[in-house]
Design a protein around this motif. Sequence first.
Motif, mmCIF file in Angstrom:
data_model
loop_
_atom_site.group_PDB
_atom_site.id
_atom_site.type_symbol
_atom_site.label_atom_id
_atom_site.label_comp_id
_atom_site.label_asym_id
_atom_site.label_seq_id
_atom_site.Cartn_x
_atom_site.Cartn_y
_atom_site.Cartn_z
ATOM 1 N N GLN A 2 -35.844 25.548 22.256
ATOM 2 C CA GLN A 2 -35.916 24.864 20.963
ATOM 3 C C GLN A 2 -35.458 25.785 19.834
ATOM 4 O OE1 GLN A 2 -40.032 23.748 21.028
ATOM 5 N NE2 GLN A 2 -39.621 21.738 21.911
ATOM 6 N N ALA A 3 -35.880 27.030 19.881
ATOM 7 C CA ALA A 3 -35.485 27.978 18.838
ATOM 8 C C ALA A 3 -33.982 28.245 18.889
ATOM 9 C CB ALA A 3 -36.269 29.276 18.991
ATOM 10 N N PHE A 4 -33.436 28.363 20.096
ATOM 11 C CA PHE A 4 -31.988 28.540 20.207
ATOM 12 C C PHE A 4 -31.258 27.332 19.636
ATOM 13 C CE2 PHE A 4 -28.082 27.424 22.345
ATOM 14 C CZ PHE A 4 -27.284 28.480 21.927
ATOM 15 N N ASP A 5 -31.713 26.138 19.997
ATOM 16 C CA ASP A 5 -31.064 24.923 19.488
ATOM 17 C C ASP A 5 -31.081 24.890 17.966
ATOM 18 O OD1 ASP A 5 -30.538 24.086 22.055
ATOM 19 O OD2 ASP A 5 -32.203 22.661 22.139
ATOM 20 N N ARG A 6 -32.197 25.266 17.377
ATOM 21 C CA ARG A 6 -32.286 25.273 15.909
ATOM 22 C C ARG A 6 -31.262 26.228 15.313
ATOM 23 N NH1 ARG A 6 -36.931 27.752 12.095
ATOM 24 N NH2 ARG A 6 -36.015 27.093 10.133
ATOM 25 N N LEU A 7 -31.158 27.416 15.886
ATOM 26 C CA LEU A 7 -30.185 28.386 15.366
ATOM 27 C C LEU A 7 -28.758 27.892 15.577
ATOM 28 C CD1 LEU A 7 -29.449 31.060 14.073
ATOM 29 C CD2 LEU A 7 -29.677 32.124 16.328
ATOM 30 N N ALA A 8 -28.476 27.357 16.759
ATOM 31 C CA ALA A 8 -27.117 26.883 17.054
ATOM 32 C C ALA A 8 -26.714 25.736 16.136
ATOM 33 C CB ALA A 8 -27.021 26.447 18.517
ATOM 34 N N LEU A 9 -27.681 24.925 15.735
ATOM 35 C CA LEU A 9 -27.388 23.813 14.824
ATOM 36 C C LEU A 9 -27.340 24.250 13.364
ATOM 37 C CD1 LEU A 9 -29.577 21.049 16.493
ATOM 38 C CD2 LEU A 9 -27.075 21.204 16.495
ATOM 39 N N THR A 10 -27.851 25.440 13.071
ATOM 40 C CA THR A 10 -27.898 25.924 11.690
ATOM 41 C C THR A 10 -26.685 26.763 11.325
ATOM 42 O OG1 THR A 10 -30.311 25.932 11.746
ATOM 43 C CG2 THR A 10 -29.276 27.234 10.029
ATOM 44 N N THR A 11 -26.272 27.631 12.235
ATOM 45 C CA THR A 11 -25.185 28.554 11.905
ATOM 46 C C THR A 11 -23.816 27.943 12.192
ATOM 47 O OG1 THR A 11 -24.364 30.812 12.165
ATOM 48 C CG2 THR A 11 -25.154 29.710 14.149
ATOM 49 N N THR A 12 -22.837 28.436 11.483
ATOM 50 C CA THR A 12 -21.444 28.036 11.731
ATOM 51 C C THR A 12 -20.653 29.197 12.328
ATOM 52 O OG1 THR A 12 -20.872 28.659 9.463
ATOM 53 C CG2 THR A 12 -21.437 26.341 9.858
ATOM 54 N N ASP A 13 -21.347 30.284 12.658
ATOM 55 C CA ASP A 13 -20.709 31.496 13.161
ATOM 56 C C ASP A 13 -20.745 31.497 14.688
ATOM 57 O OD1 ASP A 13 -19.959 34.050 13.904
ATOM 58 O OD2 ASP A 13 -21.249 35.057 12.443
ATOM 59 N N PRO A 14 -19.596 31.287 15.358
ATOM 60 C CA PRO A 14 -19.598 31.243 16.826
ATOM 61 C C PRO A 14 -20.002 32.575 17.455
ATOM 62 C CG PRO A 14 -17.354 31.111 15.980
ATOM 63 C CD PRO A 14 -18.272 31.058 14.795
ATOM 64 N N HIS A 15 -19.698 33.687 16.802
ATOM 65 C CA HIS A 15 -20.095 34.999 17.323
ATOM 66 C C HIS A 15 -21.621 35.114 17.341
ATOM 67 C CE1 HIS A 15 -19.974 39.237 18.239
ATOM 68 N NE2 HIS A 15 -20.664 39.512 17.146
ATOM 69 N N LEU A 16 -22.264 34.640 16.297
ATOM 70 C CA LEU A 16 -23.729 34.679 16.235
ATOM 71 C C LEU A 16 -24.334 33.779 17.311
ATOM 72 C CD1 LEU A 16 -26.135 35.858 14.733
ATOM 73 C CD2 LEU A 16 -25.983 33.942 13.142
ATOM 74 N N VAL A 17 -23.725 32.636 17.552
ATOM 75 C CA VAL A 17 -24.208 31.738 18.616
ATOM 76 C C VAL A 17 -24.084 32.428 19.969
ATOM 77 C CG1 VAL A 17 -23.802 29.552 19.824
ATOM 78 C CG2 VAL A 17 -23.773 29.616 17.327
ATOM 79 N N ASP A 18 -22.985 33.139 20.199
ATOM 80 C CA ASP A 18 -22.814 33.855 21.466
ATOM 81 C C ASP A 18 -23.914 34.904 21.663
ATOM 82 O OD1 ASP A 18 -20.541 32.387 22.021
ATOM 83 O OD2 ASP A 18 -19.151 33.973 21.381
#
Length: 156
Positions: free
Chosen positions: A86-102
């Motif tokens: 859930q926490a990962f999903d929240r971050l992935a939906l919040t950021t627009t930075d693909p490097h940060l998602v990786d």
Amino acid sequence: MWSTLIAVLGTLGGAALAGLSAHWTDRRARAAEHRQRVQEATAQLLAAALAFRELYWLQIADLRDGEFRTRERRAEMYRARSAVTQAFDRLALTTTDPHLVDIAVETAWSAIDLSDIPLGEVHDQHFSDEVEAALAAGRERSRDAHTALRDAVRAR
């Protein structure tokens, strides 16, 4: 006539400058708000991954002490795993930075993957050398991923 024209141009220029200034201020405020949301989502992911790892290592200590996995402990681990997701999903939906998602993916999975290490039997409060090496490698991977995510967000 010229004075009226100059006054009108000055008024229009002032209005344009005020509008441009308001636009820049609004953009800066939105960017700051977005950074804050990303930081909060990252903190939530870091906390969830840390809580999962804590439960995992407590489980390992229990197994080394000869205690068996209980249904309650398994349920607690599943809830902790869901909190990481859930926490990962929240971050992935919040950021627009693909490097940060990786980096966030590595943080989440390096914690969750610990539970995929086949443990085997315990002898004298230790697993086999191969299992102990896998546990040490998993610990380092999850710590490094945790640090990398924290540092990446701080550097933004």
